[in-house]
Motif scaffolding. Structure first.
Motif, short mmCIF file in Angstrom:
data_model
loop_
_atom_site.label_atom_id
_atom_site.label_comp_id
_atom_site.label_asym_id
_atom_site.label_seq_id
_atom_site.Cartn_x
_atom_site.Cartn_y
_atom_site.Cartn_z
N ILE A 27 0.77 -1.17 0.15
CA ILE A 27 -0.04 -0.10 -0.18
C ILE A 27 0.89 1.22 -0.07
O ILE A 27 0.73 2.24 -0.77
CB ILE A 27 -0.98 -0.12 1.05
N MET A 28 1.86 1.32 0.87
CA MET A 28 2.81 2.52 0.86
C MET A 28 3.36 2.59 -0.67
O MET A 28 3.83 3.62 -0.99
CB MET A 28 3.69 2.27 2.12
N LYS A 31 1.30 4.14 -2.97
CA LYS A 31 0.76 5.79 -2.52
C LYS A 31 2.03 6.38 -2.85
O LYS A 31 2.02 7.54 -3.41
CB LYS A 31 0.61 5.78 -1.07
N MET A 34 1.85 6.87 -6.69
CA MET A 34 0.72 7.99 -6.85
C MET A 34 1.37 9.43 -6.81
O MET A 34 0.99 10.23 -7.56
CB MET A 34 -0.60 7.67 -6.18
#
Length: 77
Positions: A27-28, A31, A34
């Motif tokens: 997830i990190m 992110k 992104m």
């Protein structure tokens, strides 16, 4: 018997913790990707704005030159 259940519970916590840690790491990373893409997009927007501003300056200069040349022709007549 209680010791056996305690050992089994501790042993089962290790893979669960690894799965959760791997999930959070993914997830990190997502992110971070992104944010990098958003930064690149903002850079492109800024470059586009600068190019459009320069284009408008050139068009304004051309309009001024056209107006001045037209003004001179009126005086000649």
């Amino acid at each position: 018997m209680g010791y056996v259940l305690g050992i089994v519970a501790i042993v089962m916590c290790v893979p669960i913790t690894a799965i959760i840690t791997d999930y959070k790491r993914k997830i990190m990373k997502f992110k971070a990707d992104m944010v990098r893409e958003e930064i690149e997009l903002e850079k492109l927007k800024q470059q586009n704005f600068i190019m459009e501003t320069e284009k408008m300056k050139l068009e304004l200069e051309q309009m001024k030159l056209d107006y001045q040349s037209g003004k001179n022709e009126v005086y000649k007549v």
